[in-house]
Design an enzyme around this catalytic site. Structure first.
Site, mmCIF file in Angstrom:
data_model
loop_
_atom_site.group_PDB
_atom_site.id
_atom_site.type_symbol
_atom_site.label_atom_id
_atom_site.label_comp_id
_atom_site.label_asym_id
_atom_site.label_seq_id
_atom_site.Cartn_x
_atom_site.Cartn_y
_atom_site.Cartn_z
ATOM 1 N N SER A 1 12.208 11.763 4.629
ATOM 2 C CA SER A 1 13.076 11.918 3.308
ATOM 3 C C SER A 1 13.748 10.217 3.058
ATOM 4 O O SER A 1 14.168 9.673 3.994
ATOM 5 C CB SER A 1 14.263 12.810 3.372
ATOM 6 O OG SER A 1 15.098 12.646 2.346
ATOM 7 N N GLY B 1 13.529 9.499 -2.758
ATOM 8 C CA GLY B 1 12.622 8.248 -1.976
ATOM 9 C C GLY B 1 11.153 8.736 -1.968
ATOM 10 O O GLY B 1 10.170 7.916 -2.307
ATOM 11 N N THR B 2 10.790 9.728 -1.471
ATOM 12 C CA THR B 2 9.618 10.418 -1.418
ATOM 13 C C THR B 2 8.922 10.604 -2.692
ATOM 14 O O THR B 2 7.599 10.407 -3.090
ATOM 15 C CB THR B 2 9.426 11.599 -0.570
ATOM 16 O OG1 THR B 2 10.506 12.626 -0.907
ATOM 17 C CG2 THR B 2 9.723 11.347 1.001
ATOM 18 N N ASP C 1 17.526 17.471 -6.989
ATOM 19 C CA ASP C 1 18.142 16.282 -6.222
ATOM 20 C C ASP C 1 18.948 15.238 -7.034
ATOM 21 O O ASP C 1 18.694 15.099 -8.159
ATOM 22 C CB ASP C 1 16.941 15.632 -5.744
ATOM 23 C CG ASP C 1 17.166 14.468 -4.662
ATOM 24 O OD1 ASP C 1 18.296 14.006 -4.454
ATOM 25 O OD2 ASP C 1 16.289 14.175 -3.758
ATOM 26 N N SER D 1 16.051 9.451 0.578
ATOM 27 C CA SER D 1 17.376 9.571 0.649
ATOM 28 C C SER D 1 18.261 9.945 2.063
ATOM 29 O O SER D 1 19.327 9.125 2.409
ATOM 30 C CB SER D 1 18.139 10.793 -0.303
ATOM 31 O OG SER D 1 18.013 11.895 -0.009
#
Length: 341
Positions: free
Chosen positions: A90, A257-258, A252, A92
């Site tokens: 992940s 980020g992913t 989110d 974040s």
């Protein structure tokens, strides 16, 4: 105060998305590899329920367990617990973990730049942190190799009809949709509907398209739906809004980020973004991650990219979660008003 369990947590968020970090009170789970340890936590559910379920948690919360690294190059390791998944990686959460490690002094900070290596269940994550006055101001994460899976696939979604979607992997698995084809502008007032529609799209994509990571046979599902808005050119690449729906039904708060990594992999596959260029992702609350394609790679037979994502993290407090022996809900509870179950 009576307690038969005490878990020590430093709370943090990365560009709006909560990513708390367990720093004490939990022994490392069994397993020869970090993936084995992740899998134990996912199956056992005891720790996940205690920290994620109400009254201690909530659908908005992610929690990371710090454990000793298995890889000799890693400075620390972490296992990510999201509302319904225990994922390979992940963005974040890695920013939150790096921020907590540095700002708390668990890993010595070097100004103006600190380099460290984290081990996520999906593999090593190289981190560079801009540091000043004893604070990690910005975290750069070299993410797992990311790749496009399906491009322009047909999907039938109950209540929505036919959609054209992409699927991709950016450290986690995504179905990616054009937000404008569904009438979304990706603004805060749309959050509830984006979450509802996103879960429906994710479920349909798992049923009709599926996903299988070519090098990790355990990862055989699509985790998230990423709604992607139009892009505009910048001096170094592209910029655009996005929103990611997370099971069982939340958006989110960060740009994810992913998802940034998965979207850049799709852009690279379509010839829209090249090595060295950047993609600035803007979230539903206006926070930003900057992605950059560092290099090309392969994952199995898939052409892939090596992505970097960067963003800011902040510590928000410290907590000691306890369990009174008379508490009738030791594993917590979930209700459909927020959990969608």
């Amino acid at each position: 105060m009576r307690s038969v369990k005490t878990i020590h947590i430093i709370s943090a968020h990365a560009e709006g998305e909560v990513g708390d970090v367990i720093v004490g009170g939990v022994l490392p789970p069994p397993g020869k590899t970090l993936w084995d340890q992740r899998s134990f936590i996912a199956r056992d559910q005891t720790l996940r329920n205690f920290v994620l379920n109400e009254p201690r948690g909530g659908v908005f919360r992610h929690v990371n367990l710090l454990v000793p690294p298995k890889h000799p190059e890693a400075d620390a390791a972490f296992i990510i617990m999201e509302p319904e998944d225990t994922p390979p990686m992940s963005g974040s959460n890695s920013i939150c973990v790096a921020t907590v490690l540095l700002d708390s002094g668990m890993i010595p900070m070097q100004e103006p730049v600190t380099h460290l290596t984290l081990e996520a269940p999906g593999g090593l994550v190289r981190v560079r942190a801009d540091c000043r006055n004893g604070t990690a101001e910005r975290i750069y994460v070299q993410n797992l190799h990311s790749f496009a899976d399906r491009i322009a696939a047909s999907l039938e979604v109950p209540g929505l009809g036919h959609l054209t979607v992409d699927t991709a992997y950016g450290g986690d698995s995504f179905v990616v949709v054009d937000a404008t084809q569904l009438g979304f502008d990706i603004v805060e007032s749309e959050a509830r509907e984006l979450a509802r529609v996103g879960v429906a799209i994710t479920n349909a994509a798992n049923e009709q398209l599926g996903f299988r990571h070519p090098e990790n046979p355990d990862w055989t599902h699509i985790s998230f739906c990423a709604f992607c808005g139009p892009v505009e050119k910048t001096e170094t690449g592209l910029r655009g809004k996005s929103a990611v729906a997370i099971q069982p039904g939340k958006i989110d708060r960060s740009p994810t980020g992913t998802a940034v990594s998965a979207r850049m992999a799709l852009m690279a596959a379509k010839g829209e973004l090249a090595v060295g260029q950047t993609f600035e992702a803007v979230s539903i609350i206006g926070s930003r991650f900057t992605g950059k394609i560092l290099d090309t790679a392969t994952v199995g037979s898939h052409p892939a990219i090596i992505p970097e994502i960067s963003g800011r993290g902040w510590i928000t407090g410290t907590h000691q979660h306890m369990l009174d022996p008379s508490d009738p809900w030791p594993g917590g509870y979930k209700l459909s008003d927020t959990w969608g179950v």
